[in-house]
Design an enzyme around this catalytic site. Structure first.
Site, PDB file in Angstrom:
ATOM      1  N   ARG A  94       0.797  -1.123   0.080  1.00 23.24           N
ATOM      2  CA  ARG A  94       0.044   0.039  -0.137  1.00 23.24           C
ATOM      3  C   ARG A  94       0.895   1.117   0.050  1.00 23.24           C
ATOM      4  NH1 ARG A  94      -1.820   2.138   4.591  1.00 23.24           N
ATOM      5  NH2 ARG A  94      -2.123   0.039   5.612  1.00 23.24           N
ATOM      6  N   TYR A 154     -14.791  16.525 -17.231  1.00 22.18           N
ATOM      7  CA  TYR A 154     -15.159  15.171 -17.298  1.00 22.18           C
ATOM      8  C   TYR A 154     -16.473  15.055 -16.346  1.00 22.18           C
ATOM      9  CZ  TYR A 154     -15.044  10.283 -16.079  1.00 22.18           C
ATOM     10  OH  TYR A 154     -15.335   8.998 -15.840  1.00 22.18           O
ATOM     11  N   ASP A 212      -5.505  18.953 -15.565  1.00 26.56           N
ATOM     12  CA  ASP A 212      -5.746  17.285 -15.877  1.00 26.56           C
ATOM     13  C   ASP A 212      -5.180  17.140 -17.278  1.00 26.56           C
ATOM     14  OD1 ASP A 212      -7.096  15.156 -17.143  1.00 26.56           O
ATOM     15  OD2 ASP A 212      -8.669  15.395 -15.706  1.00 26.56           O
ATOM     16  N   LYS A 263      -6.393   5.734 -19.768  1.00 25.44           N
ATOM     17  CA  LYS A 263      -6.410   6.279 -21.090  1.00 25.44           C
ATOM     18  C   LYS A 263      -5.394   6.229 -22.093  1.00 25.44           C
ATOM     19  CE  LYS A 263     -10.770   7.499 -19.550  1.00 25.44           C
ATOM     20  NZ  LYS A 263     -10.779   7.619 -18.436  1.00 25.44           N
TER      21      LYS A 263
END
Length: 379
Positions: free
Chosen positions: A46, A98, A170, A195
């Protein structure tokens, strides 16, 4: 080192002595300590994992940052960035976002006491009028999703620095291959690695990249505490995908340019939004701050009936959410990516029942155009 070389050799650190050309997948949740108070540098996945660290080092080099963090999804990355802020803080964000970002801001961040003003950040004159004493950051998408608005990153960075604000960009649509916001003055870059960075529609991932050690330390603390880390196997998939990022994006852009120009000539197409078209209002800014226009096109058709016929008639092109993969995908933003935005607000932005978004893949442009011609004509 050239960008294409960095995509493959951006991290020279070796994590084993087998000579493996492909970085190993360290599929381990935990790591043994050599002794009391001693560590190999890896304790618990983690917090960090060798495969993920390899990926993060590559992304850091590509974006030119001091640190990169790999998250389980792009939304996990944005959520972590929102944890930098406190109740009462105010953020100015692009109004064409988005849909997932819009949903997070309005249903989670606002609940947690963070205020937002949404504005067309390509209109610089609108920004300073919205800055308040409690404003802490500017959040920009460029190009925006789905209307492809272009914001002048360097100009917004000047405003941010003048008012001591963080600039968050972004960079999902153009990736560091075509655009590097940190070099233009941004403080934090965000990616949906699902993406273009992954590029094959086969895994979810997200990234933050920063240019400041203090911000990096704060994000690392949030990251290990909230636990939205990218798994070792998915880290390996992203490492593999990034190796072909330049050649994929160049092909996608080549195809997109051909398709955008073709769409402009079609009677049933009433508007084409592609930053590579000289008629696009952000064309000159894009040329100045980016080295490419990418593979994303939005276009409006003459009727809802035409839109639905296109969506239901495609075969090579697939009617699906997401973008940036080698397969060409077509999306109906009003029902899919932006379905949670109130209708009146959505319509005001141009996200109506005639708008379609096309993520251009690496297939033959001739085949893609032939399919579009068939479905647009109603065949």
């Amino acid at each position: 080192m050239d960008f294409s070389t960095l995509c493959i050799h951006g991290n020279i650190e070796k994590y084993d002595n087998t000579g493996a050309v492909s970085v190993p997948i360290f599929q381990s949740a935990t790591f043994a300590h050599p002794g009391v108070g001693e560590s190999t540098g890896f304790d618990y996945t983690r917090q960090q994992n060798p495969t993920r660290e390899h990926l993060e080092n590559v992304i850091k080099k590509l974006e030119g940052g001091v640190d990169a963090i790999a998250f389980a999804t792009g939304m996990a990355a944005i959520s972590a960035v929102m944890e930098l802020f406190s109740p009462g803080d105010h953020i100015i964000a692009s109004d064409d976002l988005y849909g997932g970002s819009h949903r997070l801001f309005h249903h989670i961040s606002m609940k947690n006491g963070i205020g937002f003003d949404l504005v067309n950040t390509s209109e610089l004159s609108l920004l300073e009028g919205l800055i308040r004493p409690n404003t802490k950051a500017l959040f920009v998408e460029t190009p925006t999703n789905p209307m492809m608005q272009v914001t002048d990153i360097a100009a917004v960075a000047e405003i941010a620095k003048k008012h001591q604000l963080l600039l968050i960009v972004d960079n999902t649509f153009l990736t560091p291959y075509y655009q590097q916001p940190l070099k233009l003055g941004a403080d934090i870059v965000i990616h949906s690695g699902t993406k273009y960075l992954g590029g094959h529609n086969d895994t979810l991932a997200g990234f933050t990249v920063v240019n400041d050690e203090e911000i990096a330390e704060r994000l690392r603390f949030i990251y290990k505490t909230t636990g939205a880390c990218l798994s070792p196997f998915d880290s390996w998939l992203l490492i593999r995908g990034i190796k072909t990022l330049p050649i994929r994006m160049d092909k996608q852009q080549e195809n997109a340019e051909k398709i955008a120009n073709w769409l402009c000539e079609q009677e049933k197409i009433t508007a084409v939004h592609y930053v590579g078209l000289p008629t696009h209002e952000g064309y000159e800014i894009s040329k100045r701050q980016a080295t490419g226009s990418g593979g994303m096109i939005s276009f409006e058709v003459d009727s809802e009936e035409t839109a639905k016929h296109i969506l239901e008639g495609v075969s090579i092109i697939q009617y699906a959410e997401s973008l940036g993969g080698v397969e060409t995908l077509i999306t109906y933003p009003m029902l899919q990516t932006h379905g949670d935005i109130p209708e009146e607000e959505r319509e005001a932005k141009g996200i109506n029942n005639r708008l379609l978004r096309l993520s251009v893949g690496i297939e033959s442009a001739q085949d893609l155009i032939a399919e579009l011609a068939r479905v647009i004509k109603g065949e």
